[in-house]
Design a protein around this motif. Structure first.
Motif, mmCIF file in Angstrom:
data_model
loop_
_atom_site.group_PDB
_atom_site.id
_atom_site.type_symbol
_atom_site.label_atom_id
_atom_site.label_comp_id
_atom_site.label_asym_id
_atom_site.label_seq_id
_atom_site.Cartn_x
_atom_site.Cartn_y
_atom_site.Cartn_z
ATOM 1 N N SER A 1 8.445 4.530 -1.682
ATOM 2 C CA SER A 1 8.767 3.228 -2.276
ATOM 3 C C SER A 1 9.723 2.447 -1.388
ATOM 4 O O SER A 1 9.534 1.246 -1.145
ATOM 5 N N GLY A 2 10.773 3.113 -0.911
ATOM 6 C CA GLY A 2 11.734 2.442 -0.044
ATOM 7 C C GLY A 2 11.118 1.987 1.261
ATOM 8 O O GLY A 2 11.384 0.880 1.750
ATOM 9 N N LEU A 3 10.269 2.838 1.839
ATOM 10 C CA LEU A 3 9.591 2.477 3.076
ATOM 11 C C LEU A 3 8.683 1.266 2.870
ATOM 12 O O LEU A 3 8.668 0.329 3.680
ATOM 13 N N GLY A 4 7.933 1.284 1.771
ATOM 14 C CA GLY A 4 7.028 0.172 1.488
ATOM 15 C C GLY A 4 7.759 -1.141 1.300
ATOM 16 O O GLY A 4 7.395 -2.168 1.887
ATOM 17 N N THR B 1 0.834 -1.207 0.000
ATOM 18 C CA THR B 1 0.000 0.000 0.000
ATOM 19 C C THR B 1 0.864 1.252 0.000
ATOM 20 O O THR B 1 0.631 2.194 -0.771
ATOM 21 N N VAL B 2 1.875 1.268 0.863
ATOM 22 C CA VAL B 2 2.786 2.418 0.929
ATOM 23 C C VAL B 2 3.529 2.585 -0.393
ATOM 24 O O VAL B 2 3.679 3.699 -0.904
ATOM 25 N N PHE B 3 3.988 1.474 -0.961
ATOM 26 C CA PHE B 3 4.708 1.523 -2.239
ATOM 27 C C PHE B 3 3.802 2.061 -3.346
ATOM 28 O O PHE B 3 4.221 2.910 -4.153
ATOM 29 N N ALA B 4 2.564 1.571 -3.398
ATOM 30 C CA ALA B 4 1.630 2.006 -4.441
ATOM 31 C C ALA B 4 1.316 3.494 -4.322
ATOM 32 O O ALA B 4 1.157 4.191 -5.334
ATOM 33 N N VAL B 5 1.234 4.001 -3.086
ATOM 34 C CA VAL B 5 1.025 5.439 -2.889
ATOM 35 C C VAL B 5 2.202 6.218 -3.467
ATOM 36 O O VAL B 5 2.019 7.253 -4.136
ATOM 37 N N GLY B 6 3.407 5.739 -3.230
ATOM 38 C CA GLY B 6 4.579 6.409 -3.778
ATOM 39 C C GLY B 6 4.603 6.436 -5.296
ATOM 40 O O GLY B 6 4.939 7.456 -5.911
#
Length: 330
Positions: free
Chosen positions: A123-126, A22-27
């Motif tokens: 992206s890195g966080l995800g 989810t976090v990656f997709a937001v990025g």
């Protein structure tokens, strides 16, 4: 039928995949796509195809199709469990990228450089969240895990190297400005991924030279809850024998150990360095009884007798067992 530990690992991996994806997709949809920037790995190749074909296929669908060949590598070198996690991660990531596509129209940032920075951070966080939970989202993740298992390199660094090759293709096909901005994003993503994976579990190796080695070792065992190893050394100038204490501690234990050693021996010499990877059983127990059993199981009969005597002396020094004089007094 999965065993209980494997079942718990699977549930943990799935939860991390959902949150991280989810976090990656937001990025990607919130910061990368609106400025027509690129990304790393399979998602980067998906973006190149998405831009060139002008969105004939959805970004998530392209991502899923490109991941199909990677599944063989996951099955061949990582096993069936990792194959299942890879398939699940690929599907979840592709679905979430499609579901969050409306973020593209919101224009969260006007500046492409800011978009690249935020896209890299997200992206890195995800990805870090996904890897920390033992999962992966397909793409170059299985390839990076295979390389890490074989050569011991950090996942973020491996992905950064792979992404450089993809950026070269992007610079040729899209434009060099997008590739240059993506370089910043990719670098940030790699750094954040490594930091999230290590987190507060990062290990530090400490080498302590003190005239009170036994006292320092007892301090490490009793107050820090870690084991230590005494290495025999020699001063280069004085040629006097010295004992060097080697201990591996967590990041949060470094300050405590430094303060404790300085309070016990202000003249102690300490060297602290990063430990890229620590493999083996930790020494968290306060008692040495478990250590006795492990040593005796791994030693030959001659060495076992010597080891048992040495550990017996350490136990007596730490008052874990009564000395002969104490027994006579009783």
């Amino acid at each position: 039928m999965l065993s209980k530990p494997k079942y718990l690992s699977t549930v943990k991996a799935i939860i991390h995949i959902i949150i991280g994806s989810t976090v990656f997709a937001v990025g990607v949809q919130g910061f990368i796509v609106p400025h027509k920037l690129l990304s790393g790995g399979i998602s980067g190749l998906s973006l190149i195809i998405y831009y060139v074909t002008q969105g004939i296929l959805s970004l998530g669908s392209i991502n899923f199709l490109l991941n199909i060949p990677v599944l063989y590598a996951a099955w061949r070198w990582l096993g069936r469990w990792h194959l299942g996690i890879t398939i699940l991660g690929t599907i979840i990531m592709s679905i979430l990228i499609n579901l969050l596509s409306p973020l593209e129209a919101l224009e969260l940032t006007k500046n492409p450089i800011i978009g690249g920075i935020l896209g890299g951070l997200f992206s890195g966080l995800g990805l870090g969240i996904v890897y920390r939970g033992g999962g992966n989202t397909g793409g170059m993740d299985p390839i990076a895990m295979i390389i890490r298992n074989r050569f011991g390199l950090q996942i973020g660094s491996i992905l950064f190297g792979i992404n450089m090759m993809i950026l070269i293709v992007g610079a040729i096909v899209i434009n060099i400005e997008a590739a240059a901005t993506t370089l910043i994003s990719t670098y940030l993503a790699a750094m954040v991924t490594n930091k999230v994976i290590t987190g507060f579990n990062q290990r530090k190796a400490m080498f302590i030279i003190s005239y009170k080695p036994v006292t320092i070792c007892n301090l490490i065992i009793d107050k820090i809850g870690r084991g230590a190893t005494i290495l025999n050394g020699e001063g280069a100038y004085t040629h006097q024998p010295k004992q060097v204490i080697m201990v591996v501690v967590s990041l949060l234990q470094v300050a405590r150990l430094k303060a404790a050693v300085e309070a016990e021996d202000p003249t102690a010499f300490m060297v602290i360095t990063d430990a890229a990877e620590v493999i083996g059983t930790g020494f968290s127990a306060r008692s040495t009884n478990g250590a006795v059993e492990r040593v005796l199981q791994t030693c030959d009969p001659v060495k076992a007798a010597e080891a048992e005597q040495m550990i017996h002396e350490v136990q007596m020094a730490r008052n874990e067992i009564p000395s002969q004089e104490h027994k006579e007094e009783q």
